[in-house]
Design an enzyme around this catalytic site. Structure first.
Site, short mmCIF file in Angstrom:
data_model
loop_
_atom_site.label_atom_id
_atom_site.label_comp_id
_atom_site.label_asym_id
_atom_site.label_seq_id
_atom_site.Cartn_x
_atom_site.Cartn_y
_atom_site.Cartn_z
CG HIS A 1 -2.05 0.95 1.12
ND1 HIS A 1 -3.29 0.54 0.67
CD2 HIS A 1 -2.16 2.27 1.35
CE1 HIS A 1 -4.12 1.57 0.64
NE2 HIS A 1 -3.46 2.64 1.06
CG ASP A 13 -11.09 3.29 4.35
OD1 ASP A 13 -10.62 4.23 5.03
OD2 ASP A 13 -10.77 3.10 3.17
NE ARG A 21 -8.94 10.71 6.28
CZ ARG A 21 -8.06 9.85 5.76
NH1 ARG A 21 -8.43 8.61 5.49
NH2 ARG A 21 -6.83 10.21 5.51
CB SER A 63 -7.66 5.20 6.01
OG SER A 63 -7.84 4.96 4.65
CE LYS A 73 -7.77 1.64 2.51
NZ LYS A 73 -7.96 2.97 1.98
#
Ligand code: URA
Length: 425
Positions: free
Chosen positions: A81, A160, A167, A182, A186
């Site tokens: 990520h 999320d 956000r 966040s 995930k």
């Protein structure tokens, strides 16, 4: 328990209990907490922060707000990520590249956030390509070809999805505990056994300062490890856009070029760095350095490109586009931005480039191709960037913004390293 008290507590800098965080997350997911209240809570976190315990509790509540994928039938799965940067199309190269090295890559990706575009938007520039795989399809694809990149299903981390969108609308993207929760919610729900995090730092990142980027990396690594996942973070530079292409389809094209053996040097270097740590975490090499040698060979032999082809085909995409990557993201109109004077590009304001590219992108086409990067020499009147849009009316204002985003000086700037501190975790 009531939501107004929870907002008030956070507004006043008090700590929330795990029960209060559970009440809040459940309320957001069920639609019982109004958007205005959720937005107020996020703004209170912006000003008051969250402790490590609150961040862990928020992450676990978010992860458990929907399905948790069980990938235990596939040993050694790795996920990666990036916390998001301009032109950051790394997943599109490293997922097939690491998979070609024998590491099963199970990657759930997101859409655009703030000034950055998302992997899912980039992938969708390939005609027909599905990014809405069901959980069963996703797992079956990782089992059969060793790689899948898909959007989170509606049942995965619904908390999320809601909070991410709020956000984006409430100027609360750049908050370390919210980014950590966040990302890690995930990753935990995504089920992979190992997680490689690319924490972006610099003007084009959500966290520009090195100390805060390290803090984000450490927070996420701690959450991952305490949940029993092998987790490592790399803090990498994001001062100028990564590579040359900024814009969904254009970035997809650049990723394919890179897998075909071309691609900009800075982007290739990051891909090799990230993929080598993924291969190491996945247990397919005894060090990132030896993994890199394997990965260079897999790029050179076309095996990584072949893995992308298999993935695109499995997800219903038109594999012929991989033979003509330069056509991806193209538009009817384009304009060139020319250098107002000779010298060296000192800096490129990644955030300004990201925002401007997003104003040009429509339906996965358009954006900016940078012809010059920081450190490059330019001559007066030479091309700095090419802007693409289907709406010719947008090009003039965008050209002014891009010209302002590039600083030209007399001396070449000092080169900045890619990896800003030793790997964390
Ligand atoms: N990427 C995410 O998934 N979440 C964030 O909050 C920022 C980057």
């Amino acid at each position: 328990m009531n939501i107004v008290d929870i907002i008030r507590k956070k507004r006043d800098g008090e700590r929330l209990s795990a029960e209060e965080i559970r009440f809040l997350v459940k309320g957001i997911v069920r639609g019982e907490v109004e958007d205005s209240q959720a937005g107020a809570f996020l703004m209170a976190v912006y000003f008051s922060g969250l402790s490590a315990e609150e961040t862990s509790a928020l992450t676990m509540e978010m992860a458990e707000s929907g399905d948790m994928l069980d990938l235990s039938a596939i040993p050694g799965t790795v996920d990666k990520h990036s916390t998001g940067g301009v032109g950051d199309k790394t997943t599109l190269v490293v997922a097939p590249l690491a998979a070609a090295a024998g590491v099963p890559v199970a990657k759930l990706s997101g859409r655009a956030l703030g000034h950055t575009s998302g992997t899912i938007d980039r992938l969708e520039s390939i005609p027909g390509l599905r990014t809405d795989l069901s959980t069963e399809e996703f797992i079956a694809q990782v089992k059969s070809i060793g790689v899948a990149v898909s959007g989170q299903t509606a049942r995965l981390v619904p908390a999320d999805k809601k909070i991410y969108a709020l956000r984006d609308k409430t100027a609360t993207v750049e908050v370390i505990p919210l980014i950590a929760a966040s990302v890690m919610s995930k990753k935990l729900a995504g089920g992979a056994q190992s997680i490689l995090l690319d924490v972006k730092c610099g003007r084009g990142a959500f966290v520009p300062e090195l100390e805060r980027a390290k803090q984000l990396a450490e927070t996420m690594v701690k959450i991952g490890k305490s949940a029993g996942r092998k987790t490592r973070a790399l803090v990498t530079a994001m001062d100028q856009p990564l590579g040359r292409a900024v814009g969904e389809g254009l970035e997809m094209g650049e990723a394919v070029e890179t897998l075909r053996g071309g691609g900009p040097a800075d982007f290739l270097e990051l891909c090799l760095l990230v993929a080598s740590h993924m291969v190491y975490l996945g247990g397919k090499s005894h060090s990132p350095e030896s993994a890199r040698i394997t990965l260079e060979r897999l790029l050179g032999s076309g095996a990584a490109l072949e893995k992308l082809r298999q993935m695109v085909s499995a997800q219903g995409g038109d594999v012929k586009t991989l033979e003509r990557p330069e056509e991806l993201g193209r538009t009817r109109h384009q304009a060139e931005v020319r250098a107002p004077k000779s010298g060296y590009v000192q800096r490129i304001d990644a955030r300004a480039i990201g925002d401007t590219a997003r104003s040009l992108v429509n339906n996965h086409t358009g954006g900016i191709l940078l012809e010059r990067k920081a450190g490059d020499e330019v001559i007066s009147g030479g091309t700095l960037a090419v802007l693409l849009s289907d709406d010719s009316g947008k090009l003039e204002e965008a050209s002014v913004k891009v010209e302002e985003a590039l600083t030209i000086g007399e001396e070449p700037p000092k080169p900045t390293p890619l990896l800003l501190c030793p790997p964390i975790g």
